[in-house]
Design an enzyme around this catalytic site. Structure first.
Site, PDB file in Angstrom:
ATOM      1  N   ASN A   9      -3.820   2.666  12.177  1.00  0.00           N
ATOM      2  CA  ASN A   9      -3.392   2.790  10.780  1.00  0.00           C
ATOM      3  C   ASN A   9      -4.588   2.335   9.941  1.00  0.00           C
ATOM      4  OD1 ASN A   9      -2.335   2.672   8.242  1.00  0.00           O
ATOM      5  ND2 ASN A   9      -0.888   1.008   8.661  1.00  0.00           N
ATOM      6  N   LYS A  11      -4.946   2.419   6.822  1.00  0.00           N
ATOM      7  CA  LYS A  11      -4.582   1.913   5.487  1.00  0.00           C
ATOM      8  C   LYS A  11      -5.507   2.565   4.453  1.00  0.00           C
ATOM      9  CE  LYS A  11      -2.634  -2.073   7.743  1.00  0.00           C
ATOM     10  NZ  LYS A  11      -2.209  -3.466   7.684  1.00  0.00           N
ATOM     11  N   HIS A  97       6.199   1.212   6.363  1.00  0.00           N
ATOM     12  CA  HIS A  97       5.277   0.115   6.671  1.00  0.00           C
ATOM     13  C   HIS A  97       5.596  -1.064   5.750  1.00  0.00           C
ATOM     14  CE1 HIS A  97       1.639  -2.261   7.047  1.00  0.00           C
ATOM     15  NE2 HIS A  97       1.467  -1.646   8.205  1.00  0.00           N
ATOM     16  N   GLU A  99       3.836  -2.923   4.074  1.00  0.00           N
ATOM     17  CA  GLU A  99       3.111  -2.917   2.789  1.00  0.00           C
ATOM     18  C   GLU A  99       3.807  -1.999   1.785  1.00  0.00           C
ATOM     19  OE1 GLU A  99      -0.698  -2.098   4.555  1.00  0.00           O
ATOM     20  OE2 GLU A  99      -0.616  -4.077   5.499  1.00  0.00           O
ATOM     21  N   GLU A 169       6.550  -4.504  13.708  1.00  0.00           N
ATOM     22  CA  GLU A 169       5.399  -5.199  13.132  1.00  0.00           C
ATOM     23  C   GLU A 169       5.886  -6.452  12.410  1.00  0.00           C
ATOM     24  OE1 GLU A 169       1.847  -2.389  12.532  1.00  0.00           O
ATOM     25  OE2 GLU A 169       3.020  -2.335  10.704  1.00  0.00           O
ATOM     26  N   GLY A 175      -2.740  -8.455   9.769  1.00  0.00           N
ATOM     27  CA  GLY A 175      -3.986  -8.790   9.091  1.00  0.00           C
ATOM     28  C   GLY A 175      -4.270 -10.275   9.035  1.00  0.00           C
ATOM     29  N   SER A 214      -2.213  -7.539  14.275  1.00  0.00           N
ATOM     30  CA  SER A 214      -3.394  -8.164  14.887  1.00  0.00           C
ATOM     31  C   SER A 214      -3.556  -7.805  16.361  1.00  0.00           C
ATOM     32  CB  SER A 214      -3.370  -9.682  14.685  1.00  0.00           C
ATOM     33  OG  SER A 214      -3.389  -9.994  13.299  1.00  0.00           O
TER      34      SER A 214
HETATM   35  P1  13P Z   1      -3.655  -5.360  11.690  1.00  0.00           P
HETATM   36  O1  13P Z   1      -3.854  -4.780  13.067  1.00  0.00           O
HETATM   37  O2  13P Z   1      -4.879  -5.298  10.830  1.00  0.00           O
HETATM   38  O3  13P Z   1      -3.018  -6.717  11.753  1.00  0.00           O
HETATM   39  O4  13P Z   1      -2.592  -4.396  10.945  1.00  0.00           O
HETATM   40  C1  13P Z   1      -1.413  -4.096  11.591  1.00  0.00           C
HETATM   41  C2  13P Z   1      -0.735  -3.034  10.799  1.00  0.00           C
HETATM   42  O5  13P Z   1      -0.232  -3.274   9.716  1.00  0.00           O
HETATM   43  C3  13P Z   1      -0.685  -1.693  11.382  1.00  0.00           C
HETATM   44  O6  13P Z   1       0.202  -0.879  10.692  1.00  0.00           O
END
Ligand code: 13P
Length: 253
Positions: A9, A11, A97, A99, A169, A175, A214
């Site tokens: 992903n 982002k 997601h 976010e 997740e 992150g 992560s």
């Molecule tokens: P990270 O791997 O950067 O923690 O992000 C996970 C994520 O949100 C994947 O959709």
């Protein structure tokens, strides 16, 4: 056996032209590496799809979107429909997601409509679920995830297990460098599987459940070895070709 889905992903990172160069290099890096045991997918910004589609055509790499409109067409400024994303080269779309849930206030009811829109438009939804830190600390994590699943999948019928992917997740692991332990990821994977069995019967055995938060080369093998961790949804590490490939090759054979 479920083929592990190694889903990046990206982002809101990279530009279409930088992504094109990145993808060409990834395909060169893949030359001589056996990835026949996994499915490789990168969920990229919508602007990148049509640029990347001809580059990945015929390769083991698929591309997907990070969001999709709940509507098929119409006066929805800024949105992209499933049909548009499919035509631009996507085969999957991330739905819900954390976010999007957090910054765009997406509700389970809206995400349900996005799952419907994916199915109507020919995309496979990757429905994301996961608790925030306070819910984990108070022991409410399973209740939260089950609520997100029943809301997002309410009335959704499946004829093939490949038509749905779930990504667990935990929000506190995204992150942050904090990862759920492999045992915690498996425990939630089993909770999700049991929900899916209740809804979809034997089809649930084929539905892939990803872990995200992560995931890195250092922890991927342990996570991916778990029975109900059928792949990863990888943020930061999926922007680094060497890390993405290291995670892909850490999947069990
Ligand atoms: P990270 O791997 O950067 O923690 O992000 C996970 C994520 O949100 C994947 O959709």
């Amino acid at each position: 056996m479920r083929t592990p889905l190694i889903a990046g992903n990206w982002k809101m990172h990279t530009t279409p032209s930088a992504a094109a160069a990145w993808m060409r290099s990834l395909l060169e890096d893949l030359d001589g590496i056996d990835v026949s045991n996994v499915e490789l997918l990168l969920n990229v910004p919508a602007t990148h799809l049509a640029v990347l589609a001809p580059i990945v055509a015929g390769s083991p790499v698929a591309i997907g979107a990070q969001d999709v409109s709940a509507h098929a067409e119409g006066a929805y400024t800024g949105e992209c429909s499933a049909a548009m994303l499919l035509d631009a080269g996507a085969t999957y779309a991330i739905v819900g997601h954390s976010e999007r849930r957090q910054y765009h206030h997406e509700s389970d009811a809206l995400l349900h409509d996005k799952v419907v829109a994916c199915h109507a438009g020919g995309l496979t939804p990757i429905l994301c679920v996961g608790e925030v830190e306070a819910e984990r600390e108070s022991g409410a994590h399973e209740t939260t995830v089950l609520r997100q699943l029943s809301g997002g999948l309410s009335g959704i019928d499946l004829s093939r297990s490949d038509d749905l992917v779930i990504a667990y997740e935990p929000v506190w692991a995204i992150g942050t460098g904090k990862t759920a332990t492999a045992d915690d990821a498996q425990a939630m994977g089993a909770v999700i599987r049991s929900f899916l069995k209740g809804r979809y019967g034997p089809l649930a055995d084929g539905i892939r459940i990803l872990y995200g938060g992560s995931m890195k080369p250092a922890n991927a093998a342990e996570l991916l070895a778990k029975a109900d961790v059928d792949g990863g949804l990888i943020g930061g590490a999926s922007l680094q070709r060497d890390q993405y490939l290291a995670i892909a090759t850490a999947a069990p054979r």
